[in-house]
Design a protein around this motif. Sequence first.
Motif, short mmCIF file in Angstrom:
data_model
loop_
_atom_site.label_atom_id
_atom_site.label_comp_id
_atom_site.label_asym_id
_atom_site.label_seq_id
_atom_site.Cartn_x
_atom_site.Cartn_y
_atom_site.Cartn_z
N UNK A 1 0.86 -1.19 0.00
CA UNK A 1 0.00 0.00 0.00
C UNK A 1 0.90 1.24 0.00
N UNK A 2 0.61 2.19 -0.90
CA UNK A 2 1.33 3.47 -0.89
C UNK A 2 0.54 4.45 -0.04
N UNK A 3 1.24 5.25 0.76
CA UNK A 3 0.57 6.17 1.69
C UNK A 3 1.44 7.41 1.90
N UNK A 4 0.80 8.54 2.28
CA UNK A 4 1.56 9.77 2.47
C UNK A 4 2.30 9.78 3.80
N UNK A 5 3.49 10.38 3.81
CA UNK A 5 4.16 10.70 5.08
C UNK A 5 4.54 12.17 4.99
N UNK A 6 5.07 12.73 6.07
CA UNK A 6 5.43 14.15 6.03
C UNK A 6 6.69 14.39 5.21
N UNK A 7 7.41 13.33 4.84
CA UNK A 7 8.60 13.53 3.99
C UNK A 7 8.20 13.33 2.54
N UNK A 8 7.98 12.08 2.15
CA UNK A 8 7.51 11.78 0.79
C UNK A 8 6.49 10.63 0.91
N UNK A 9 5.84 10.26 -0.21
CA UNK A 9 4.94 9.10 -0.18
C UNK A 9 5.77 7.84 0.01
N UNK A 10 5.26 6.92 0.85
CA UNK A 10 5.94 5.67 1.12
C UNK A 10 5.23 4.50 0.45
N UNK A 11 6.00 3.45 0.15
CA UNK A 11 5.45 2.21 -0.38
C UNK A 11 5.62 1.15 0.70
N UNK B 1 1.55 7.36 -11.32
CA UNK B 1 2.31 7.17 -12.57
C UNK B 1 3.27 5.99 -12.44
N UNK B 2 3.95 5.89 -11.29
CA UNK B 2 4.98 4.85 -11.13
C UNK B 2 4.40 3.51 -10.70
N UNK B 3 3.32 3.50 -9.92
CA UNK B 3 2.86 2.26 -9.28
C UNK B 3 1.57 1.68 -9.87
N UNK B 4 0.95 2.38 -10.82
CA UNK B 4 -0.29 1.87 -11.42
C UNK B 4 -0.05 0.47 -11.99
N UNK B 5 -0.88 -0.48 -11.59
CA UNK B 5 -0.76 -1.85 -12.08
C UNK B 5 0.19 -2.71 -11.26
N UNK B 6 0.96 -2.09 -10.36
CA UNK B 6 1.96 -2.85 -9.59
C UNK B 6 1.53 -3.12 -8.16
N UNK B 7 0.64 -2.29 -7.62
CA UNK B 7 0.20 -2.46 -6.22
C UNK B 7 -1.33 -2.29 -6.17
N UNK B 8 -1.99 -2.87 -5.15
CA UNK B 8 -3.45 -2.81 -5.13
C UNK B 8 -4.03 -1.47 -4.67
N UNK B 9 -3.29 -0.70 -3.84
CA UNK B 9 -3.93 0.48 -3.24
C UNK B 9 -2.95 1.63 -3.00
N UNK B 10 -3.41 2.83 -3.35
CA UNK B 10 -2.69 4.07 -3.03
C UNK B 10 -3.64 4.94 -2.21
N UNK B 11 -3.20 5.37 -1.04
CA UNK B 11 -4.01 6.28 -0.21
C UNK B 11 -3.58 7.71 -0.51
N UNK B 12 -4.58 8.53 -0.90
CA UNK B 12 -4.30 9.93 -1.23
C UNK B 12 -4.42 10.78 0.04
N UNK B 13 -3.32 11.41 0.42
CA UNK B 13 -3.36 12.28 1.60
C UNK B 13 -2.90 13.69 1.26
N UNK B 14 -3.04 14.09 -0.01
CA UNK B 14 -2.59 15.42 -0.41
C UNK B 14 -1.07 15.47 -0.55
N UNK B 15 -0.53 16.69 -0.63
CA UNK B 15 0.92 16.86 -0.82
C UNK B 15 1.66 16.53 0.48
N UNK B 16 2.84 15.93 0.35
CA UNK B 16 3.71 15.75 1.51
C UNK B 16 4.32 17.11 1.81
N UNK B 17 4.40 17.49 3.10
CA UNK B 17 4.82 18.89 3.30
C UNK B 17 6.31 19.12 3.46
N UNK B 18 7.07 18.11 3.87
CA UNK B 18 8.52 18.34 3.93
C UNK B 18 9.15 18.17 2.54
#
Length: 205
Positions: free
Chosen positions: A26-36, A156-173
Amino acid sequence: MNTQLLPATDESLALAARLLADGQLVAFPTETVYGLGAHAMDAQAVLGIFAAKGRPADNPLIVHIHDRSQLEVICEVNEQALRLMDAFWPGPLTIILPRKDAVPDEVTARLDTVAVRMPSHPVAMALLKACNLPIAAPSANRSGKPSPTSVRYVFDDMDGRIPLIIDGGESDVGLESTVISLAGDRRCSLRPGGVTQAMLEAVIG
Ligand code: AMP
Ligand code: MG
């Protein structure tokens, strides 16, 4: 594989938690960058991260937690580490410590140390709490591409490779976490980031 892109809600985080517990990514937002993310104690799940990213197996991952009690099965904690956790967790500071045996070699690239961090992003925290698992997570980009601060690049990078991306807006750091090693006799700074050298020195001298 069909990739779902969902806003962060109780329902989507519950789905994410189920997928992670089941060994999926699962891809998810963190305060640095999005994590996988993958369940850090599940070697097969962790291998999926390397496959989805095209990441070399000798590049170790950072384990993300929401509660310090989770560290018990992951690493040996020392006095300096506790002081840094008090000062900068949750936040963009990764600490390298001696590992425990339960951590799969896939996470640590067979090193005798492991990287740990408690992120401050509310969505990352909510997800870590919902699954209550240590989550190994590098940035959610294909290897060699920039670390994503926006969910569009993750898709763009993970479409078709993982089941879920959680959208949490822009990472702020947008800057990766600072990495410091407290594993040996001497501490050493391994990567500059959100927490500066001066901020670290103010706490541990
Ligand atoms: P990334 O997840 O791409 O931000 O990368 C995590 C980085 O943390 C790695 O590329 C290493 O530089 C560092 N790292 C993770 N685990 C260790 C470790 N056990 N020892 C030293 N450095 C580590
Ligand atoms: Mg990266």
